[in-house]
Design a protein around this motif. Structure first.
Motif, PDB file in Angstrom:
ATOM      1  N   THR A   1     -49.673  18.461  57.876  1.00 50.19           N
ATOM      2  CA  THR A   1     -51.069  18.046  58.043  1.00 50.19           C
ATOM      3  C   THR A   1     -51.506  17.155  56.884  1.00 50.19           C
TER       4      THR A   1
ATOM      5  N   GLN B   1     -55.750  19.781  64.705  1.00 49.26           N
ATOM      6  CA  GLN B   1     -55.152  20.989  65.284  1.00 49.26           C
ATOM      7  C   GLN B   1     -56.111  21.681  66.230  1.00 49.26           C
TER       8      GLN B   1
ATOM      9  N   ASP C   1     -51.526  16.393  65.468  1.00 49.70           N
ATOM     10  CA  ASP C   1     -51.250  17.599  64.690  1.00 49.70           C
ATOM     11  C   ASP C   1     -51.244  18.810  65.624  1.00 49.70           C
ATOM     12  N   GLU C   2     -50.108  19.365  65.860  1.00 44.07           N
ATOM     13  CA  GLU C   2     -49.908  20.514  66.758  1.00 44.07           C
ATOM     14  C   GLU C   2     -50.620  20.298  68.095  1.00 44.07           C
TER      15      GLU C   2
END
Lengths: 246, 285
Positions: free
Chosen positions: A46, A88, A165-166
């Protein structure tokens, strides 16, 4: 080197308390590449994205993103429109009263005319398949729909690079599949930080393994994800689809 | 009792929690905050700037009323406006009752605390005529202003109203803080519910005692930390999309004869009330 869309050398980043999250890494990404950034929790995935999006302060000797040298003058402030970041948690990203307004937020801030903004919103909504949800309140949508709205918010900014991000976190099978299809149709340069190796195998051609802020491996995704000893050393496991073929 | 049979509801029922049916507008999974449905308001199509201006002027005029009779008329007119423009009684009627309950706390002691001509005695307490008049005045003004506020809230999304206020000169930063704060009430409410379920899942029951207070203190501190954490993320997300401090919209505000008629009515009616109030003060004092 000249053709790379991301050229970073000796990048370091520390948190406010002095803890180093990224230690002097070098990175080169070619245009149109889809790269999985893998690694255990706290590896610096991140933080790397926040640096590339120009949202935190960092140190580097070279930092070129989409032809912009972020180390020169006020260039860092241009980075968010070149490298768009999907957070996220979609709830962090969606704050406007309707889906349409939220997707329009980025292009409006880019100073585009209203007609251009509307056109961008239309294209982004179509790309993520949410045309019929345009007037809905974003935080009343399902997790998968929220993620797609957040992605549309990035696409409407027409960035050169997508930092995801994810992206499959908290998604059910159907939403995850729909996200994978959207990502595979998309031709942007993509960096995907994920623990979902199966998704990474379907969407990326290259993988970079980060651990404790350092790049531990960089190569073809199938090679890296099939390397049992490498993954084990960094607290990860070979995905099932590759296990059966080993 | 249940309108949707999903795993979240099933889990909550297993924990012995009461699940209330969700309103139609809120059946979208994660929302817990009961937003007003402005689509049912007859004022929904008006430019938010004129709505904010009109209602603000009306509220200001009501606040300056000095006689209880005219304040009661003012409340009647405000209630009429609310009933006629926003038929979503299910949303605003319970809130009016809560406002009445809140106002009663202030107005019930007033007749006993204001000196003047005795109206009745209750033990050692003496209620005065002037006190009763003041109570009615405060009550009617408070209710009238709250009723107007409800009519305004029901007429647009909060985002549009904030944008309207910014269009009228409210500093953009204050508007942005207000909007983002409002937006995060929903997230905080979700957070609170999640934590409550987590506590109950581990057998926690609220009771008086040091252990219970300690748990509540931890819960509150955790909520504040989570709120801070989330605000940091939202700040980054806003920066990531090039926010320059001003909230703008893709919709262009338009002023038509409807806005003009609305604003004229919202100026004329309170002005009449003020004139009547002035006349009443002169002729009855």
């Amino acid at each position: 080197m000249i053709n790379s869309i991301i050229t970073i050398s000796e990048l370091s980043h520390s948190y406010a308390d002095g803890t180093k999250s990224i230690h002097c890494i070098n990175l080169q990404i070619n245009p149109g590449e889809s790269v999985a950034i893998i690694g255990p929790n706290g590896a610096g995935k991140t933080s790397l994205f926040l640096c590339i999006a120009g949202l935190v302060t960092f140190k580097a000797s070279t930092f070129n993103i989409s032809g912009i040298n972020a180390l020169e003058g006020n260039n860092k402030s241009i980075l968010p429109s070149k490298a768009a970041l999907l957070f996220q948690d979609s709830d962090d990203q969606l704050f406007c009263p309707t889906v349409e307004e939220d997707i329009a937020f980025g292009p409006i801030n880019q100073g585009l005319s209203k007609a251009e903004v509307k056109q961008r919103v239309e294209i982004a909504l179509e790309e993520v398949g949410l045309i019929e949800k345009r007037n809905k309140v974003p935080h009343q949508l399902s997790g998968g729909e929220k993620r797609r709205v957040a992605l549309a918010g990035l696409l409407s900014m027409n960035p050169d690079i997508l930092l995801l991000d994810e992206p499959s976190q908290f998604l059910d099978h159907r939403s995850r599949r729909s996200l994978i299809n959207i990502l595979n149709k998309n031709n942007h340069t993509k960096l995907i930080a994920t623990h979902d190796f199966e998704m990474a195998l379907e969407t990326c051609t290259r993988a970079i393994l980060l651990d404790q802020g350092k790049i531990e491996a960089d190569g073809a995704i199938k090679t890296i994800l099939a390397d049992e000893s490498l993954l084990k050393k960094h607290g990860m496991e070979v995905p099932h689809s590759l296990k059966s073929s080993i | 009792m249940l309108i949707k049979h999903n795993h979240k509801v099933q889990f909550a029922v297993t924990l012995g929690m009461q699940i209330k049916p969700l309103r139609e507008s809120n059946q979208g999974m994660t929302s817990t905050f009961d937003y007003p449905d402005h689509r049912t308001s007859k004022l929904k199509g008006l430019d938010a700037r004129w709505k904010v201006a009109g209602f603000f002027i009306a509220m200001l005029c009501i606040a300056f009323l000095k006689t209880s009779t005219i304040a009661v008329i003012g409340f009647g007119a405000s209630l009429m406006l609310l009933v006629c423009t926003w038929p979503d009684f299910g949303w605003w009627l319970p809130r009016i009752f809560w406002i009445i309950a809140g106002l009663l706390v202030f107005i019930l002691p007033t007749p006993f605390l204001t000196p003047g001509e005795t109206l009745f005695e209750w033990g050692i307490l003496k209620a005065s005529k002037e006190g009763l008049d003041t109570s009615v005045l405060i009550f009617s003004r408070g209710l009238a202003i709250s009723t107007l506020a409800l009519a305004l809230i029901g007429s647009s999304t909060i985002y549009d109203l904030v944008r309207g206020a910014i269009g009228l000169g409210l500093p953009s930063k204050i508007g942005s803080i207000f909007w983002l704060g409002f937006r995060h009430l929903d997230l905080l409410s979700n957070e609170f519910k999640r934590m409550r379920i987590a506590l109950r899942a581990r057998g926690y029951k609220i009771k008086s005692g040091f252990g219970s207070y300690k748990t509540i203190a931890w819960l509150s501190a955790n909520m504040l930390v989570r709120a801070f954490d989330r605000s940091e993320h939202v700040g980054l997300a806003i920066k990531a999309r090039g926010f320059n401090g001003v909230f703008t919209s893709i919709e262009t505000p338009k002023t038509t004869w409807r806005e003009f008629a609305f604003l004229s009515a919202m100026l004329l009616l309170p002005a009449c009330l003020l004139a009547l109030d002035f006349w009443w003060v002169i002729n009855h004092d």
